[in-house]
Design a protein around this motif. Structure first.
Motif, PDB file in Angstrom:
ATOM      1  N   TYR A   5       0.847  -1.180   0.121  1.00 21.04           N
ATOM      2  CA  TYR A   5      -0.067   0.021   0.085  1.00 21.04           C
ATOM      3  C   TYR A   5       0.904   1.285  -0.023  1.00 21.04           C
ATOM      4  O   TYR A   5       0.444   2.179  -0.684  1.00 21.04           O
ATOM      5  CB  TYR A   5      -0.846   0.018   1.167  1.00 21.04           C
ATOM      6  N   SER A   6       1.835   1.240   0.854  1.00 19.48           N
ATOM      7  CA  SER A   6       2.945   2.331   0.991  1.00 19.48           C
ATOM      8  C   SER A   6       3.577   2.669  -0.320  1.00 19.48           C
ATOM      9  O   SER A   6       3.532   3.971  -0.746  1.00 19.48           O
ATOM     10  CB  SER A   6       3.651   2.231   2.084  1.00 19.48           C
ATOM     11  N   ILE A   7       4.124   1.805  -0.906  1.00 18.87           N
ATOM     12  CA  ILE A   7       4.706   1.733  -2.198  1.00 18.87           C
ATOM     13  C   ILE A   7       3.746   2.503  -3.263  1.00 18.87           C
ATOM     14  O   ILE A   7       4.286   3.282  -4.174  1.00 18.87           O
ATOM     15  CB  ILE A   7       5.743   0.623  -2.584  1.00 18.87           C
ATOM     16  N   GLY A   8       2.495   1.889  -3.261  1.00 23.31           N
ATOM     17  CA  GLY A   8       1.809   2.479  -4.334  1.00 23.31           C
ATOM     18  C   GLY A   8       1.287   3.941  -3.823  1.00 23.31           C
ATOM     19  O   GLY A   8       1.220   4.613  -4.844  1.00 23.31           O
ATOM     20  N   TYR A   9       1.135   4.281  -2.681  1.00 26.34           N
ATOM     21  CA  TYR A   9       0.776   5.741  -2.262  1.00 26.34           C
ATOM     22  C   TYR A   9       2.049   6.737  -2.711  1.00 26.34           C
ATOM     23  O   TYR A   9       1.837   7.781  -3.216  1.00 26.34           O
ATOM     24  CB  TYR A   9       0.742   5.550  -0.817  1.00 26.34           C
ATOM     25  N   VAL A  10       3.470   6.006  -2.443  1.00 26.43           N
ATOM     26  CA  VAL A  10       4.506   6.937  -2.811  1.00 26.43           C
ATOM     27  C   VAL A  10       4.390   7.364  -4.363  1.00 26.43           C
ATOM     28  O   VAL A  10       4.674   8.328  -4.910  1.00 26.43           O
ATOM     29  CB  VAL A  10       5.706   6.153  -2.441  1.00 26.43           C
ATOM     30  N   ALA A  11       4.220   6.031  -5.105  1.00 27.58           N
ATOM     31  CA  ALA A  11       4.138   6.470  -6.546  1.00 27.58           C
ATOM     32  C   ALA A  11       3.009   7.350  -6.709  1.00 27.58           C
ATOM     33  O   ALA A  11       3.282   8.261  -7.788  1.00 27.58           O
ATOM     34  CB  ALA A  11       3.937   5.065  -7.436  1.00 27.58           C
ATOM     35  N   GLY A  12       1.939   7.171  -6.173  1.00 25.15           N
ATOM     36  CA  GLY A  12       0.767   8.235  -6.764  1.00 25.15           C
ATOM     37  C   GLY A  12       1.119   9.667  -6.352  1.00 25.15           C
ATOM     38  O   GLY A  12       0.994  10.374  -6.920  1.00 25.15           O
ATOM     39  N   THR A  13       1.603   9.774  -4.947  1.00 24.53           N
ATOM     40  CA  THR A  13       2.105  11.260  -4.544  1.00 24.53           C
ATOM     41  C   THR A  13       3.218  11.863  -5.389  1.00 24.53           C
ATOM     42  O   THR A  13       3.402  13.073  -5.516  1.00 24.53           O
ATOM     43  CB  THR A  13       2.185  11.210  -3.218  1.00 24.53           C
ATOM     44  N   ALA A  14       3.943  10.970  -6.250  1.00 23.29           N
ATOM     45  CA  ALA A  14       5.065  11.561  -7.211  1.00 23.29           C
ATOM     46  C   ALA A  14       4.414  11.762  -8.207  1.00 23.29           C
ATOM     47  O   ALA A  14       5.255  12.257  -9.116  1.00 23.29           O
ATOM     48  CB  ALA A  14       6.034  10.549  -7.087  1.00 23.29           C
TER      49      ALA A  14
END
Length: 89
Positions: A5-14
């Motif tokens: 979930y976190s890695i998906g969130y980081v990709a999205g916020t980038a």
């Protein structure tokens, strides 16, 4: 699943698109496995959920930046306009 979930969130916020992110996640999985492979569906769902939330944050930040820039342009134009009007009083 928190990590996914976190890695998906980081990709999205980038601001990364989902397709590019998905390819990058699968490339990492392939590297870790030492052969071409894809992540499990449960991992993909967690990454997608994180990405969906992250991309909303990204676009909200973009909106806020544009709003602040517009306010700055309006303020600057008012100052210039008032200055020019002072010559014609």
């Amino acid at each position: 699943m928190y990590c996914n979930y976190s890695i998906g969130y980081v990709a999205g916020t980038a601001g990364q698109g989902w397709v590019a992110s998905r390819k990058a996640f699968d490339a990492l999985e392939s590297f870790q496995q030492g052969r071409p492979s894809k992540e499990a569906m449960v991992s993909q769902f967690a990454e997608k959920a994180g990405h969906n939330r992250g991309i909303k944050v990204y676009w909200q930040e973009q909106y806020d930046v544009q709003r602040i820039l517009q306010q700055g342009r309006e303020h600057t134009w008012k100052r210039v306009s008032d200055f020019l009007k002072s010559f014609f009083k």
